[in-house]
Design a protein around this motif. Structure first.
Motif, PDB file in Angstrom:
ATOM      1  N   GLY A 178       1.667   1.414   7.760  1.00 13.69           N
ATOM      2  CA  GLY A 178       2.068   0.892   6.404  1.00 13.69           C
ATOM      3  C   GLY A 178       2.502   2.116   5.453  1.00 13.69           C
ATOM      4  N   THR A 179       1.877   2.862   5.746  1.00 19.07           N
ATOM      5  CA  THR A 179       2.294   3.986   4.847  1.00 19.07           C
ATOM      6  C   THR A 179       3.957   4.147   4.694  1.00 19.07           C
ATOM      7  OG1 THR A 179       2.174   5.781   3.609  1.00 19.07           O
ATOM      8  CG2 THR A 179       2.272   6.006   5.820  1.00 19.07           C
ATOM      9  N   TYR A 185      -2.939   0.602  -4.170  1.00 18.48           N
ATOM     10  CA  TYR A 185      -3.444   1.598  -2.699  1.00 18.48           C
ATOM     11  C   TYR A 185      -1.753   1.112  -1.809  1.00 18.48           C
ATOM     12  CZ  TYR A 185      -3.962   4.133   1.768  1.00 18.48           C
ATOM     13  OH  TYR A 185      -3.849   5.201   1.981  1.00 18.48           O
ATOM     14  N   ASP A 245       4.092  -4.951  -1.570  1.00 23.49           N
ATOM     15  CA  ASP A 245       3.162  -4.179  -0.157  1.00 23.49           C
ATOM     16  C   ASP A 245       2.312  -5.575  -0.158  1.00 23.49           C
ATOM     17  OD1 ASP A 245       1.415  -3.261   0.860  1.00 23.49           O
ATOM     18  OD2 ASP A 245       1.201  -1.551  -0.298  1.00 23.49           O
ATOM     19  N   GLN A 276      -1.641  -5.725   3.172  1.00 24.96           N
ATOM     20  CA  GLN A 276      -2.800  -6.660   4.011  1.00 24.96           C
ATOM     21  C   GLN A 276      -2.662  -8.181   3.190  1.00 24.96           C
ATOM     22  OE1 GLN A 276      -7.029  -5.234   2.530  1.00 24.96           O
ATOM     23  NE2 GLN A 276      -6.016  -3.034   1.973  1.00 24.96           N
ATOM     24  N   LYS A 329      -0.883  -3.144   8.745  1.00 22.95           N
ATOM     25  CA  LYS A 329      -1.770  -4.155   9.381  1.00 22.95           C
ATOM     26  C   LYS A 329      -2.167  -5.052  10.261  1.00 22.95           C
ATOM     27  CE  LYS A 329      -4.681  -1.746   5.327  1.00 22.95           C
ATOM     28  NZ  LYS A 329      -5.605  -1.405   6.293  1.00 22.95           N
TER      29      LYS A 329
HETATM   30  C1  LIG Z   1      -2.199  -2.470   0.384  1.00 20.84           C
HETATM   31  C2  LIG Z   1      -1.503  -1.123   1.228  1.00 20.84           C
HETATM   32  N1  LIG Z   1      -0.604  -0.519   1.133  1.00 20.84           N
HETATM   33  C3  LIG Z   1      -0.210  -0.011   2.604  1.00 20.84           C
HETATM   34  C4  LIG Z   1      -1.238   0.753   3.049  1.00 20.84           C
HETATM   35  C5  LIG Z   1      -1.247   1.747   3.981  1.00 20.84           C
HETATM   36  O1  LIG Z   1      -0.827   1.308   5.216  1.00 20.84           O
HETATM   37  P1  LIG Z   1      -1.552   2.566   6.955  1.00 20.84           P
HETATM   38  O2  LIG Z   1      -2.733   2.770   6.590  1.00 20.84           O
HETATM   39  O3  LIG Z   1      -1.412   1.889   8.095  1.00 20.84           O
HETATM   40  O4  LIG Z   1      -0.815   3.837   6.798  1.00 20.84           O
HETATM   41  C6  LIG Z   1      -2.740   0.546   3.246  1.00 20.84           C
HETATM   42  C7  LIG Z   1      -3.816   0.622   3.894  1.00 20.84           C
HETATM   43  O5  LIG Z   1      -4.743  -0.070   3.890  1.00 20.84           O
HETATM   44  C8  LIG Z   1      -2.570  -1.330   1.644  1.00 20.84           C
HETATM   45  O6  LIG Z   1      -4.238  -1.698   2.318  1.00 20.84           O
END
Ligand SMILES: Cc1ncc(COP(=O)(O)O)c(C=O)c1O
Length: 393
Positions: free
Chosen positions: A107-108, A134, A218, A221, A247
């Motif tokens: 995700g990041t 987040y 984003d 989730q 995710k």
């Molecule tokens: C809304 C949201 N964005 C980004 C992320 C980051 O994803 P990752 O942990 O796969 O890097 C998360 C992870 O919990 C998330 O819930």
């Protein structure tokens, strides 16, 4: 040294109080531990295990891909059947503004890619995100995070990031010709599943159009059925310019993507080329799992069943100690009286065989985000245990 001591010693820790479930195997809605206990999983790897644990179609697809090939080349150079099929599947489903997919590992990374793409698009610096958002834990996504507490110790972070209040109309005046992008979660996953107001999102969309700002959703989730729609933006009928997913996309395998129009994405391939590079992005085994997840979601009534399951939870979680149930679809936040009580209940639930979790920025709500495949009797059994634990504590 026993397994617990080894885990605490050799694996880097991120809290002083990890759950320490000693996992042996996982199947469907359950996780089984080495001490022969069985846990009903209401968290699903934090909204990740869309089709439950060890779903046969996901496992078989990954195994088949393993027999064909694993990593062969860095992202974007070779034609590989499975990542290609996945990108085509998304492209056919999504609106034409979102017809081109860049597959990454998490995700990041999807957020990092989206921010870079937005900067390439309008050559501006400022990135707006929301308080209590987040978006990930690497430098760029961390710079966008909506709380100072978790950022301060890592400064200097990336400048020109500003947070506004979620669902606050006044703060939208910040959106002008200086802004490169605004990143929005349709449902805030780090707090108690606060849901975006439709008019607020529409105002953001309008201002983004007016000032040529990239609207990044984003949906890391909210994607892949969790809200009761394939993607959260479909609830609002408001399209982002860049869609970030991860995710639940991989059905339990590591993968993410940022998705935009072909013309936007072409910016990364020129002037200079190699605008975003990843070795393992689009890994064929993760793509196979993601394709199996997608196919199952498209060909079953799982997504349509999400809101019935939500209603079943709500109907059976009527209890004087649950002050409110927040969220949407299979994202439920049970509000309790305070943080300490919430922590106690999460721990007691664990000893009673039910896995729940906390929220990053909100400690008096319990997170429930089970696999979408959870069945009626599992929902009822979970609700009965939750009510029993609340009665006893
Ligand atoms: C809304 C949201 N964005 C980004 C992320 C980051 O994803 P990752 O942990 O796969 O890097 C998360 C992870 O919990 C998330 O819930």
């Amino acid at each position: 040294m026993n397994r617990k001591e080894a885990f605490l010693n050799y694996q880097a820790q991120i809290t002083k109080t990890p759950f320490l479930l000693d996992v042996k195997k996982a199947k469907g809605s359950y996780i089984y531990t080495h001490d022969n206990k069985k846990y009903l999983d209401l968290v699903a790897g934090v909204s990740s295990c869309t089709l439950g644990h060890s779903n046969p179609s996901v496992i078989n697809a990954a195994k088949k891909q393993l027999d064909e090939h694993t990593h062969v080349m860095v992202y974007g150079e070779f034609i590989q059947t499975t990542p290609l099929k996945l990108a085509i599947a998304y492209g056919k489903y999504l609106p034409k503004e979102l017809n081109c997919t860049y597959i990454v590992n998490s995700g990041t990374e999807a957020i990092e890619g989206a921010i870079k793409l937005a900067k390439r698009k309008n050559r501006r610096k400022k990135i707006i995100s929301c308080i209590n958002s987040y978006h990930g834990s690497t430098q760029g996504s961390l710079s966008a995070m909506g709380t100072d507490l978790m950022k301060k110790k890592y400064e200097p972070l990336i400048p020109f990031h500003e947070n506004i209040r979620y669902n606050n109309f006044k703060d939208l005046s910040i959106l002008n010709e200086d802004v490169a992008a605004i990143i929005i979660e349709p449902v805030q996953g780090g707090t108690n599943f606060i849901t975006a107001n439709k008019e607020w999102l529409q105002t953001i969309r309008d201002r983004c159009n007016k000032y040529s700002i990239e609207l990044i959703f984003d949906e890391i989730q909210t994607g892949f059925g969790r809200t009761g729609k394939m993607f959260g933006f479909e609830i609002y009928n408001i399209k982002p310019d860049i869609l970030c997913v991860a995710k639940g996309m991989g059905g339990g395998m590591p993968i993410g993507a940022f998705i935009s129009s072909k013309s936007n994405m072409s910016l990364l391939s020129q002037n200079p080329a190699l605008g975003h590079i990843t070795t393992f992005g689009g890994h064929p085994v993760s793509c196979a799992a993601a394709l199996a997840t997608w196919t199952e979601l498209m060909n079953s009534d799982l997504i349509q069943s999400v809101n019935q399951k939500r209603e079943l939870f709500i109907k059976n979680l009527q209890h004087p100690k649950i002050q409110k149930i927040h969220g949407i679809g299979l994202m439920l936040a049970l509000e309790l009286k305070n943080d300490k009580y919430c922590e106690k209940i999460v721990k007691k639930l664990l000893t009673n065989g039910v896995i729940t979790f906390y929220f990053l920025f909100n400690r008096n709500n319990i997170r429930i985000s089970p696999p979408l495949t959870i069945n009626e009797s599992e929902v009822l059994s979970a609700c009965n245990i939750i009510k029993k634990v609340l009665d006893e504590n």
